[in-house]
Design a protein around this motif. Structure first.
Motif, mmCIF file in Angstrom:
data_model
loop_
_atom_site.group_PDB
_atom_site.id
_atom_site.type_symbol
_atom_site.label_atom_id
_atom_site.label_comp_id
_atom_site.label_asym_id
_atom_site.label_seq_id
_atom_site.Cartn_x
_atom_site.Cartn_y
_atom_site.Cartn_z
ATOM 1 N N TYR A 5 -3.902 -24.143 -5.400
ATOM 2 C CA TYR A 5 -4.860 -24.726 -4.455
ATOM 3 C C TYR A 5 -4.313 -26.053 -3.932
ATOM 4 O O TYR A 5 -3.984 -26.951 -4.722
ATOM 5 C CB TYR A 5 -6.207 -24.948 -5.142
ATOM 6 C CG TYR A 5 -6.864 -23.660 -5.569
ATOM 7 C CD1 TYR A 5 -7.736 -22.986 -4.714
ATOM 8 C CD2 TYR A 5 -6.603 -23.098 -6.818
ATOM 9 C CE1 TYR A 5 -8.332 -21.791 -5.098
ATOM 10 C CE2 TYR A 5 -7.193 -21.906 -7.208
ATOM 11 C CZ TYR A 5 -8.059 -21.255 -6.342
ATOM 12 O OH TYR A 5 -8.641 -20.072 -6.737
ATOM 13 N N ILE A 6 -4.223 -26.159 -2.604
ATOM 14 C CA ILE A 6 -3.585 -27.312 -1.965
ATOM 15 C C ILE A 6 -4.534 -27.994 -0.971
ATOM 16 O O ILE A 6 -5.196 -27.332 -0.168
ATOM 17 C CB ILE A 6 -2.305 -26.881 -1.218
ATOM 18 C CG1 ILE A 6 -1.297 -26.274 -2.190
ATOM 19 C CG2 ILE A 6 -1.696 -28.073 -0.470
ATOM 20 C CD1 ILE A 6 -0.789 -27.223 -3.247
ATOM 21 N N ASP A 7 -4.590 -29.305 -1.041
ATOM 22 C CA ASP A 7 -5.379 -30.110 -0.109
ATOM 23 C C ASP A 7 -4.529 -31.305 0.314
ATOM 24 O O ASP A 7 -3.410 -31.479 -0.180
ATOM 25 C CB ASP A 7 -6.679 -30.565 -0.779
ATOM 26 C CG ASP A 7 -7.777 -30.913 0.226
ATOM 27 O OD1 ASP A 7 -7.467 -31.041 1.431
ATOM 28 O OD2 ASP A 7 -8.936 -31.064 -0.193
ATOM 29 N N GLU A 8 -5.044 -32.124 1.208
ATOM 30 C CA GLU A 8 -4.296 -33.297 1.646
ATOM 31 C C GLU A 8 -5.202 -34.518 1.686
ATOM 32 O O GLU A 8 -6.425 -34.405 1.789
ATOM 33 C CB GLU A 8 -3.651 -33.075 3.019
ATOM 34 C CG GLU A 8 -4.532 -33.329 4.217
ATOM 35 C CD GLU A 8 -5.531 -32.213 4.475
ATOM 36 O OE1 GLU A 8 -6.523 -32.463 5.195
ATOM 37 O OE2 GLU A 8 -5.337 -31.094 3.965
ATOM 38 N N ALA A 9 -4.595 -35.693 1.626
ATOM 39 C CA ALA A 9 -5.294 -36.964 1.804
ATOM 40 C C ALA A 9 -4.429 -37.833 2.695
ATOM 41 O O ALA A 9 -3.234 -37.998 2.443
ATOM 42 C CB ALA A 9 -5.546 -37.650 0.464
ATOM 43 N N GLY A 10 -5.025 -38.367 3.742
ATOM 44 C CA GLY A 10 -4.278 -39.139 4.724
ATOM 45 C C GLY A 10 -4.100 -38.360 6.005
ATOM 46 O O GLY A 10 -4.513 -37.208 6.120
ATOM 47 N N ASN A 11 -3.479 -39.001 6.995
ATOM 48 C CA ASN A 11 -3.233 -38.358 8.285
ATOM 49 C C ASN A 11 -2.023 -38.995 8.958
ATOM 50 O O ASN A 11 -1.278 -39.740 8.326
ATOM 51 C CB ASN A 11 -4.490 -38.455 9.172
ATOM 52 C CG ASN A 11 -4.954 -39.897 9.382
ATOM 53 O OD1 ASN A 11 -4.147 -40.809 9.546
ATOM 54 N ND2 ASN A 11 -6.267 -40.109 9.363
ATOM 55 N N VAL A 27 -0.599 -37.512 1.423
ATOM 56 C CA VAL A 27 -0.362 -36.719 0.222
ATOM 57 C C VAL A 27 -0.778 -35.279 0.498
ATOM 58 O O VAL A 27 -1.898 -35.023 0.945
ATOM 59 C CB VAL A 27 -1.164 -37.247 -0.982
ATOM 60 C CG1 VAL A 27 -0.831 -36.435 -2.241
ATOM 61 C CG2 VAL A 27 -0.887 -38.723 -1.215
ATOM 62 N N VAL A 28 0.119 -34.354 0.271
ATOM 63 C CA VAL A 28 -0.168 -32.924 0.347
ATOM 64 C C VAL A 28 0.113 -32.367 -1.041
ATOM 65 O O VAL A 28 1.255 -32.409 -1.502
ATOM 66 C CB VAL A 28 0.689 -32.206 1.398
ATOM 67 C CG1 VAL A 28 0.296 -30.728 1.497
ATOM 68 C CG2 VAL A 28 0.554 -32.879 2.761
ATOM 69 N N GLY A 29 -0.912 -31.877 -1.706
ATOM 70 C CA GLY A 29 -0.671 -31.426 -3.068
ATOM 71 C C GLY A 29 -1.872 -30.750 -3.686
ATOM 72 O O GLY A 29 -2.891 -30.528 -3.050
ATOM 73 N N GLY A 30 -1.722 -30.407 -4.948
ATOM 74 C CA GLY A 30 -2.796 -29.730 -5.661
ATOM 75 C C GLY A 30 -2.321 -29.265 -7.023
ATOM 76 O O GLY A 30 -1.566 -29.966 -7.699
ATOM 77 N N PHE A 31 -2.722 -28.060 -7.401
ATOM 78 C CA PHE A 31 -2.395 -27.582 -8.741
ATOM 79 C C PHE A 31 -2.306 -26.063 -8.751
ATOM 80 O O PHE A 31 -2.816 -25.382 -7.858
ATOM 81 C CB PHE A 31 -3.470 -28.036 -9.741
ATOM 82 C CG PHE A 31 -4.825 -27.419 -9.490
ATOM 83 C CD1 PHE A 31 -5.219 -26.275 -10.168
ATOM 84 C CD2 PHE A 31 -5.706 -27.982 -8.567
ATOM 85 C CE1 PHE A 31 -6.464 -25.693 -9.938
ATOM 86 C CE2 PHE A 31 -6.951 -27.408 -8.331
ATOM 87 C CZ PHE A 31 -7.329 -26.261 -9.020
ATOM 88 N N SER A 201 -8.927 -29.696 -6.148
ATOM 89 C CA SER A 201 -7.699 -30.164 -5.513
ATOM 90 C C SER A 201 -7.956 -31.422 -4.693
ATOM 91 O O SER A 201 -7.154 -32.363 -4.715
ATOM 92 C CB SER A 201 -7.116 -29.052 -4.626
ATOM 93 O OG SER A 201 -5.892 -29.448 -4.073
ATOM 94 N N ASP A 202 -9.070 -31.456 -3.981
ATOM 95 C CA ASP A 202 -9.418 -32.640 -3.187
ATOM 96 C C ASP A 202 -9.559 -33.865 -4.073
ATOM 97 O O ASP A 202 -9.033 -34.940 -3.760
ATOM 98 C CB ASP A 202 -10.722 -32.400 -2.423
ATOM 99 C CG ASP A 202 -11.241 -33.676 -1.765
ATOM 100 O OD1 ASP A 202 -10.734 -34.042 -0.690
ATOM 101 O OD2 ASP A 202 -12.151 -34.323 -2.339
#
Length: 312
Positions: A5-11, A27-31, A201-202
């Motif tokens: 599961y992948i989410d992002e923070a920032g733009n 940041v693009v990431g998750g677990f 993920s968020d």
């Protein structure tokens, strides 16, 4: 089988004093999580939500609990501007999040991009590159576990979604062979109010990785609201736990890859700075690279054992 599961923070906003609220990192990431742990992890997270949002304990429908989101941006705000009780609750929530991730055999993977002051940031190129790199890490884990898997990305818009899938689809079906054989299909998209683990993920990306990166790599940028010393306890309390949750692997030439990889083109610091304090490079806040009078930035060597500090 494993799910990712992948989410992002920032733009993609430019980091500039004229925009003090622009995210200084993306940041693009998750677990990843074994299929057998998905149900248990989901219920554990719903219990966490009920604990920190007591009103949900009286919800008549399960869908009310599922759809209610605890956003990472709110956790960060409580750390920055909340009273003692709010800050303590934010730290306890982060601890609870890591508790359930550790208890369900999850592994963290992420790409962290540090922006440079005054320079345009190409989000349209960085995001697909991040997804492609995360698929490589996911594939390496699947091969290690002798498993198969699928990635679920937090949905944005069709225009933004499509390039993130094409970069994987072309690699799976090119004439030279499938380099992502363990991944059974190109990434699919979900909405966080219907895919509970996207909410996990968020929180991971937005309430832990994003603020830790802001403080670790840009603590001298005092004019940006996201670069706040209130985030320092996150790295102190949880940095070692985040390090242990990574999935890292050696490539064919013996180079360590995967896990949480930082691309710090501002000061070239190591990814290990995400987990513990290191040698910090101070950049004068009045100097914006590329403008007259701005000094060249020092480029210290990456710390050992920190993994790659810059993406290709």
């Amino acid at each position: 089988m494993h799910l990712c599961y992948i989410d992002e923070a920032g733009n993609g906003q430019t980091l500039d004093p004229a925009r003090p609220d622009a995210p200084p990192v993306l940041v693009v990431g998750g677990f990843t999580v074994p299929r057998a742990q998905v149900r248990s992890l989901t219920w554990a997270f719903l219990d966490v939500k009920k604990h920190y949002r007591p009103q949900l304990r009286n919800a008549e429908q399960l869908s009310e609990v599922i759809q209610h989101e605890i956003k990472g941006a709110d956790v960060r705000k409580n750390l920055r501007a909340g009273n003692h009780n709010w800050r303590r609750a934010a730290m306890e929530l982060a601890a609870s999040l890591l508790d359930i991730l550790e208890a369900h055999e999850t592994r963290i993977l992420a790409r962290v991009w540090i922006k440079e002051e005054g320079l345009a940031f190409d989000e349209s190129g960085v995001y697909p590159a991040s997804v492609a790199a995360l698929n490589e890490t996911f594939q390496a884990q699947l091969a290690h576990e002798h498993s198969r898997g699928m990635m679920v990305l937090d949905s944005r818009t069709k225009v933004k979604n499509a390039p993130n899938v094409h970069c994987v689809t072309t690699r799976k079906y090119r004439a030279g062979g499938d380099s992502l054989r363990g991944i059974i299909e190109s990434p699919v998209f979900g909405h966080s109010d219907t895919h509970t683990l996207l909410q996990v993920s968020d929180l991971l990306v937005s309430s832990l990785l994003f603020p830790i990166a802001c403080h670790a790599y840009l603590n001298d940028v005092r004019w940006n609201v996201h670069c706040d010393d209130a985030y320092e306890p996150l790295r102190e309390e949880f940095g070692a736990r985040l390090r242990k949750l990574q999935f890292r692997y050696q490539d064919t030439v013996g180079k360590w890859r995967g896990g949480i990889v930082v691309s710090d083109r501002r000061t070239q610091q190591s990814s290990s700075l995400m987990f513990s304090p290191g040698k910090t490079v101070t950049v004068p806040t009045s100097a914006i690279p590329g403008q007259p009078g701005a000094p060249a930035l020092e480029r210290p060597e990456a710390e050992p054992d920190g993994g790659p500090s810059v993406l290709p």
